[in-house]
Design an enzyme around this catalytic site. Sequence first.
Site, short mmCIF file in Angstrom:
data_model
loop_
_atom_site.label_atom_id
_atom_site.label_comp_id
_atom_site.label_asym_id
_atom_site.label_seq_id
_atom_site.Cartn_x
_atom_site.Cartn_y
_atom_site.Cartn_z
N GLY A 50 0.99 -1.18 -0.01
CA GLY A 50 -0.07 0.06 -0.16
C GLY A 50 1.04 1.05 0.05
O GLY A 50 1.95 1.08 0.55
N CYS A 105 6.53 -0.07 7.36
CA CYS A 105 6.29 1.27 6.68
C CYS A 105 7.38 1.51 5.84
O CYS A 105 8.44 1.62 6.39
CB CYS A 105 5.71 2.10 7.52
SG CYS A 105 5.15 3.71 6.67
N LEU A 106 6.89 1.62 4.44
CA LEU A 106 8.07 2.06 3.73
C LEU A 106 8.80 3.55 4.05
O LEU A 106 9.87 3.91 3.64
CB LEU A 106 7.42 2.27 2.11
CG LEU A 106 7.03 1.20 1.46
CD1 LEU A 106 6.04 1.54 0.26
CD2 LEU A 106 8.06 0.22 1.43
N HIS A 156 -4.11 1.24 7.68
CA HIS A 156 -2.80 1.90 7.68
C HIS A 156 -2.49 3.03 6.93
O HIS A 156 -2.11 4.04 6.96
CB HIS A 156 -1.70 0.68 7.48
CG HIS A 156 0.02 1.26 7.35
ND1 HIS A 156 0.58 0.81 8.31
CD2 HIS A 156 0.53 2.13 6.52
CE1 HIS A 156 1.98 1.15 7.78
NE2 HIS A 156 1.75 2.10 6.87
N HIS A 166 -2.20 7.50 7.15
CA HIS A 166 -1.10 8.30 6.58
C HIS A 166 -1.76 9.74 6.18
O HIS A 166 -1.15 10.74 6.10
CB HIS A 166 -0.65 7.77 5.34
CG HIS A 166 0.61 6.89 5.84
ND1 HIS A 166 1.79 7.15 6.14
CD2 HIS A 166 0.97 5.49 5.41
CE1 HIS A 166 2.69 6.33 6.17
NE2 HIS A 166 2.15 5.07 5.77
N GLN A 209 3.22 9.82 1.18
CA GLN A 209 4.45 9.05 1.14
C GLN A 209 5.31 9.49 -0.25
O GLN A 209 6.69 9.04 -0.28
CB GLN A 209 4.31 7.49 1.38
CG GLN A 209 3.99 7.30 2.55
CD GLN A 209 3.53 5.68 2.60
OE1 GLN A 209 2.54 5.27 2.37
NE2 GLN A 209 4.66 4.83 3.37
ZN ZN Z 1 3.15 3.30 5.90
#
Ligand code: ZN
Length: 164
Positions: A46, A88-89, A130, A134, A51
């Site tokens: 995701g 998380c990236l 999640h 964000h 991000q």
């Molecule tokens: Zn994340």
Amino acid sequence: MAERNVRKLPDPVLRQQALPVTRFGAYLDKLLDDMLETMYATDGVGLAAPQIGISKRLVVIDVGEGPIYLVNPKIIESEGEAWAIEGCLSIPEKIGKVKRAQRVVVEALNPQQELIQVEGEGLLARAFQHEIDHLDGCLFIDRATELYDNYPDEDQEDTTLGEA
Ligand code: ZN
């Protein structure tokens, strides 16, 4: 399509309240394509627009069942609870144990500006929660009851939500 740079803490964009999307059409389609490509390139399940540095309410998800695009998503139903390890990236050095609803229903617009409802259980429900977090500047480390160091080169088969 073009892969974008994934923003990582302490980038302030990750802590902002993202704005609703009001502009549809080619610009949005291109942005969603880029988000999807970035997510696949980084092995994520995701990705939320903040991000990649864009403070808009946009999410892409693929837990292995094909891509889901969510514009201005909100959770309208949630049920049950489930614990799992999340990553998380944007926070590559940590993973953590997070409690989420086991099942959620999300209402959103699709890229064609039609109202949709999507239901998810387990991993998909976790990814919805999640990613929508964000959009409100909320990160899994805020919710985790236990945090661990992440070793990205190691096998992560035991985590249910790799990176998102
Ligand atoms: Zn994340």
